[in-house]
Design a protein around this motif. Structure first.
Motif, short mmCIF file in Angstrom:
data_model
loop_
_atom_site.label_atom_id
_atom_site.label_comp_id
_atom_site.label_asym_id
_atom_site.label_seq_id
_atom_site.Cartn_x
_atom_site.Cartn_y
_atom_site.Cartn_z
N UNK A 34 28.50 44.59 50.46
CA UNK A 34 27.82 43.36 51.07
C UNK A 34 28.06 42.10 50.03
N UNK A 35 27.65 42.53 48.81
CA UNK A 35 27.90 41.85 47.47
C UNK A 35 29.26 41.94 47.10
N UNK A 36 29.76 41.18 46.18
CA UNK A 36 29.45 40.12 45.44
C UNK A 36 29.59 38.94 46.26
N UNK A 37 28.89 37.77 45.72
CA UNK A 37 29.29 36.24 46.15
C UNK A 37 30.54 35.71 45.50
N UNK A 43 37.57 36.73 40.07
CA UNK A 43 37.21 37.73 38.94
C UNK A 43 38.46 38.44 38.22
N UNK A 44 39.69 38.37 39.07
CA UNK A 44 40.74 38.90 38.32
C UNK A 44 41.45 37.60 37.24
N UNK A 45 41.36 36.39 37.69
CA UNK A 45 41.63 35.40 36.92
C UNK A 45 40.86 35.26 35.51
N UNK A 46 39.36 35.63 35.75
CA UNK A 46 38.63 35.53 34.74
C UNK A 46 38.82 36.67 33.72
N UNK A 47 39.15 37.84 34.07
CA UNK A 47 39.55 38.93 33.38
C UNK A 47 40.91 39.03 32.49
N UNK A 71 33.07 29.36 37.50
CA UNK A 71 32.98 30.47 38.64
C UNK A 71 32.62 29.97 39.75
N UNK A 72 33.28 30.14 40.73
CA UNK A 72 32.99 29.79 42.19
C UNK A 72 32.23 30.91 42.88
N UNK A 103 29.47 38.98 38.84
CA UNK A 103 29.68 39.33 40.31
C UNK A 103 28.33 38.85 41.09
N UNK A 104 27.10 38.72 40.18
CA UNK A 104 26.10 38.42 41.06
C UNK A 104 25.50 37.05 39.99
N UNK A 105 25.92 35.80 40.06
CA UNK A 105 25.81 34.81 39.27
C UNK A 105 24.11 34.41 39.18
#
Length: 199
Positions: A34-37, A43-47, A71-72, A103-105
């Protein structure tokens, strides 16, 4: 390994590091629930951006390198500087550890406030197990009602930071869970005794 204080401390640190790695792996496996928002592509771009760092890296190193990275999430935008505690004591073993955090800001932002507030305390260690219990409490508050703008997370992180400033100590994990349960019941959310918040 010698059976002395130094050897026992190293064993404890190694055991804690292995547990963190297991938790990160488990969190990544659950990433499609159900998560993450936060979008997986984001997240791939961040890595990819984190590859410029040498891991393990401190929170201060990460914020210095990519702290202005946005992070949006489903609800709003955050910068990494708003989610990662800017301290040398906070270390991340890999880009995956940073990914799990963001993942859970709303949980990450609450924990950042608490970690940074705890640094004002002398002779107080914010252990990994206590931190994990705080995070679990925030995750449970987040799961209670997706439409409440994470009011519970804000209320409990405010309460914890007040405790740190007023009483000059970290509240116990049980105390944080108890306060979260009080908040839930006061706001009409049912908390059963067999749940994490059911104290």
């Amino acid at each position: 390994m010698a059976d002395n204080k130094s050897g026992r401390d190293k064993q404890a640190r190694d055991a804690e590091r292995r547990q963190r790695e297991r938790d990160i792996d488990a969190e990544l496996e659950r990433g499609d629930e159900v998560q993450p928002p936060v979008d997986a592509g984001e997240l791939g771009d961040l890595e990819a951006e984190l590859e410029v760092l040498t891991f393990p890296a401190t929170g201060r190193d990460i914020v210095a390198a990519v702290g202005d990275r946005t992070i949006e999430s489903v609800e709003e935008s955050y910068t990494l500087g708003e989610l990662i505690p800017e301290t040398d004591e906070e270390t991340f073993d890999s880009p995956d550890a940073v990914r799990v955090l963001v993942q859970r800001p709303t949980v990450a932002a609450a924990m950042k406030r608490i970690v940074e507030a705890s640094k004002t305390l002398s002779n107080t260690e914010f252990s990994w197990s206590q931190r994990k219990a705080y995070e679990t409490t925030f995750e449970e508050l987040e799961a209670i009602d997706a439409d409440d703008d994470d009011e519970g997370i804000r209320a409990i992180s405010d309460w914890v930071t007040e405790q740190i400033h007023d009483k000059e100590k970290l509240p116990s994990s049980r105390g944080v869970r108890r306060q979260a349960a009080k908040f839930c019941r006061a706001n009409g959310y049912q908390v059963r005794n067999d749940e994490w918040l059911g104290i």
